[in-house]
Design an enzyme around this catalytic site. Structure first.
Site, PDB file in Angstrom:
ATOM      1  N   GLY A  81      22.194 -36.148 -80.727  1.00  0.00           N
ATOM      2  CA  GLY A  81      23.501 -36.755 -80.877  1.00  0.00           C
ATOM      3  C   GLY A  81      23.482 -38.147 -80.297  1.00  0.00           C
ATOM      4  N   GLY A  82      24.666 -38.775 -80.268  1.00  0.00           N
ATOM      5  CA  GLY A  82      24.721 -40.151 -79.809  1.00  0.00           C
ATOM      6  C   GLY A  82      24.364 -40.310 -78.340  1.00  0.00           C
TER       7      GLY A  82
ATOM      8  CG  ASP B  62      31.638 -39.845 -84.409  1.00  0.00           C
ATOM      9  OD1 ASP B  62      31.509 -40.547 -85.436  1.00  0.00           O
ATOM     10  OD2 ASP B  62      30.702 -39.590 -83.643  1.00  0.00           O
TER      11      ASP B  62
ATOM     12  CE  LYS C 191      26.836 -33.631 -76.437  1.00  0.00           C
ATOM     13  NZ  LYS C 191      27.795 -34.385 -77.286  1.00  0.00           N
TER      14      LYS C 191
ATOM     15  CG  LEU D  99      18.849 -26.368 -81.854  1.00  0.00           C
ATOM     16  CD1 LEU D  99      20.200 -25.766 -81.497  1.00  0.00           C
ATOM     17  CD2 LEU D  99      18.140 -25.507 -82.873  1.00  0.00           C
ATOM     18  N   GLY D 100      18.305 -30.949 -82.540  1.00  0.00           N
ATOM     19  CA  GLY D 100      18.689 -32.231 -83.106  1.00  0.00           C
ATOM     20  C   GLY D 100      19.104 -33.186 -82.007  1.00  0.00           C
TER      21      GLY D 100
ATOM     22  CB  VAL E  22      21.539 -30.295 -79.591  1.00  0.00           C
ATOM     23  CG1 VAL E  22      22.121 -28.887 -79.540  1.00  0.00           C
ATOM     24  CG2 VAL E  22      22.655 -31.333 -79.541  1.00  0.00           C
TER      25      VAL E  22
ATOM     26  N   GLY F 162      22.748 -37.609 -76.475  1.00  0.00           N
ATOM     27  CA  GLY F 162      21.791 -36.643 -75.981  1.00  0.00           C
ATOM     28  C   GLY F 162      21.160 -35.807 -77.060  1.00  0.00           C
TER      29      GLY F 162
END
Length: 639
Positions: free
Chosen positions: A335-336, A451, A353, A332-333, A340, A338
């Site tokens: 992150g900083g 964040d 994640k 799906l995308g 997802v 890992g």
């Protein structure tokens, strides 16, 4: 997503934070390479350095963050204009912009009581470099952390796929779609010994990829001078070589014993070599044993840590999550820390994640499990469970079908998402405010998210917004006015007080103000695709409010936004209240909600300067509560 160090900003600080006035800094830059180097600096320009030559660069106080990098393979015409294999060349003495990769970067921020500096390989590597403090003004060396060294000639061993004219390109630039190549993990397409790990092993002191921690950032008291050496000696601590002893007088008895002396010397050399080999083999065996023992410890650590946490959510096995995500098939995308993946567990769709490598982000993982696992709110993403099995670290969230907010508010040619109408944008802003209000004012301990940005705001099928990603969050006791912590967050959303590392939950209020302005304008706060005067949205906001041209910032691609112009302008005024440089002058999130619901008006007597230019503007209280000792600046890469 892992955003890398770009050609116009440092990962150490966001571009818009101008540093407070301090002492001028001197950089002594020397070339010990066998070839000519054209070092460049922003601020400062550039020069030509033949082997053995030096350049003293004076950086005036208050000039903000900067960098120094070596340009190689330069050639110039009769007018002094030219080009290099690395970096920009507007002439031998001119440097109009930051260099292009590959370039070994010496990055620094000066002023505010503490300097932060590093060597960054994120833009690639072309010349070995030292970046060492030279304590000035009578300060002792103990006040500085050691400087970073990158003495190995990585370029000479550069993997074929990363080799480019003038240097060795960053794997993160070559393999932009493969996160593993940017963190040094193994994947089906990236061997760890070939790409990013190649940089890490060649120069362990350097900031090599976007998930590096603060161990690659160094610090000194402001007023310290620095030495940058290109192609430094491999061991600068070694004593100088001894001079050759005088030749013996080969006469008389000495000549007669020459044969026996030669035999003895040969025997000694052979015997010494054998002993040396035995010692070397024993040392290597011991080293391999220790490494395997450490790896075994890392692979199996963690079970005890997670077993004692109170109120923990469901604990999954790694096999269960493999099956739930169909072997992590649908990403799906990122992150900083890992990637997802979409999954299905029973009747419920989930988002999993997965941390990218063992040990990386372990502190953030623990923070997220402990924080979000014990709180529940309609505008916070629900943590269903987690997995901590050997080296595997995974978090299981509720699935948010509309994805993150950034997909819906930033205009771009390759974004096919429809524009959000004003009422939907207003609803999203209200939901973010309510989620932050719960964290700041309704939990047993205040929770600073630290964040807040559109990538961490997720949307359900009805565009209800929920705050996610608590990996950088910080707990603040109710009896503490603030907390001292390492710098964390994302460039473009950081409050000015991060320069002091003394923060409160009001840092989230500033970030919220930035997000509101992005939602209203339909653009990113820091956007390098725009003209130089329009790169920074918050600086542009300063100019527009002073010239009474706020309407210019309303999203031009949405006709509905133009219809509701007056409401949008009122929302801008609320955002400006949140963007006050003095944290004490910002509203609490409960006050923000009252304004949004029409129960009170936004403060009208506000300062229309939103970018810090001196430390006195930060609004720092004298009494601080410390949950972490003050440390070198740590800025997580965009998550």
């Amino acid at each position: 997503m892992t955003a890398l160090s770009s050609s116009w900003t440092l990962h150490l600080l966001p571009l818009f934070l101008l540093l407070p006035v301090g002492n001028a800094i001197t950089f002594s830059i020397s070339n010990r390479c066998s070839n000519t180097i054209w070092p460049a600096a922003v601020p400062g320009g550039g020069v030509k350095l033949d082997p053995g030559e030096s350049w003293t660069l004076n950086v005036p106080a208050g000039t903000g963050p900067g960098r120094v990098w070596p340009r190689t393979g330069c050639s110039f015409d009769s007018t002094g204009k030219g080009s290099c294999q690395t970096g920009d060349c507007g002439g031998v003495l001119a440097c109009t912009s930051f260099g292009q990769p590959p370039a070994t970067l010496a990055e620094f921020t000066i002023g505010g009581g503490t300097d932060f500096f590093d060597i960054s390989l994120v833009d690639g590597f072309n010349v070995p470099m030292d970046f060492m403090p030279m304590p000035a003004n009578g300060q002792g060396g103990q006040a500085c952390s050691r400087g970073p060294r990158c003495a190995a000639n990585i370029t000479s061993q550069c993997p074929e796929k990363l080799t480019v004219p003038g240097g060795c390109n960053s794997a993160c630039r070559v393999f932009k779609q493969d996160k593993y190549c940017c963190t040094g993990n193994v994947s089906s397409t990236c061997e760890p010994t070939t790409y990013s790990v190649f940089f890490v092993r060649g120069c362990p002191d350097a900031y090599s990829y976007a998930t590096d921690d603060s161990s690659t950032t160094f610090s000194c008291p402001s007023g310290t001078n620095y030495q940058v050496v290109f192609c430094p000696p491999v061991d600068i601590s070694a004593s100088p070589p001894a001079t050759n002893p005088p030749a013996p007088d080969v006469t008389g008895t000495a000549r007669m014993n020459r044969s026996s002396f030669t035999k003895s010397r040969v025997f000694g050399v052979v015997l010494g070599s054998i002993v040396g080999l035995i010692v070397l083999f024993g040392s290597a065996t011991f080293f391999v044993y220790r490494k395997r023992k450490q790896r075994h410890k890392e692979m199996h650590e963690g079970d005890e840590e997670f077993g004692e946490l109170p109120g923990m959510p469901t604990r999954f096995t790694f096999q269960q999550l493999q099956e739930a995500t169909d072997q992590f098939r649908h990403k799906l995308g990122e992150g900083g820390f890992g990637s997802v993946f979409e999954g299905q567990y029973g009747e419920e769709r989930i988002a999993v994640k997965r941390l990218d490598r063992a040990g990386q982000g372990k502190r953030e993982f623990l923070a997220e499990v402990q924080t979000i696992g014990n709180i529940h709110h309609i505008h916070l993403v629900r943590l269903i469970g987690f997995c901590a099995e050997k080296s595997h670290r995974l978090l299981v969230y509720e699935y948010m079908p509309k994805g993150s907010l950034d997909r819906w508010i930033y205009y771009s040619h390759d974004n096919d998402a429809p524009f959000l109408d004003w009422q939907t944008r207003r609803k999203v802003i209200s939901h973010i405010a309510k989620g932050l209000c719960y964290l700041h004012e309704e939990c047993m301990k205040r929770i600073a998210h630290l964040d807040v940005k559109p990538q961490n705001i997720l949307l359900d099928e009805n565009f209800n917004a929920k705050i996610s990603d608590f990996g950088l969050s910080k707990l603040i006791d109710r009896d503490k006015s603030q907390v001292i912590t390492r710098m964390r967050g994302t460039p473009g959303y950081l409050a000015p007080e991060w320069l002091t590392s003394q923060i409160t939950e009001k840092a989230d209020v500033y970030s919220f103000g930035v997000v509101v302005m992005e939602i209203i304008s339909g653009r990113k706060n820091l956007d390098t695709s725009r003209s130089e005067e329009s790169i920074h949205l918050i600086t542009l906001l300063e100019e527009k409010v002073k010239s009474d041209e706020l309407e210019d910032l309303i999203d031009k691609y949405s006709s509905d936004m133009q219809v509701h112009k007056q409401e949008v302008l009122e929302m801008m005024r609320l955002a400006m209240w949140c963007l006050q440089i003095d944290s004490k002058r910002r509203p609490q999130m409960s006050e923000v909600i009252k304004v949004l619901e029409g129960h009170m008006n936004a403060e009208s007597k506000i300062d229309h300067n939103f970018v810090a230019t001196s430390q006195t503007m930060f609004g720092i209280a004298e009494n601080t509560g410390s949950s972490d000792p003050p440390q070198a600046s740590h800025l997580s890469a965009p998550r």
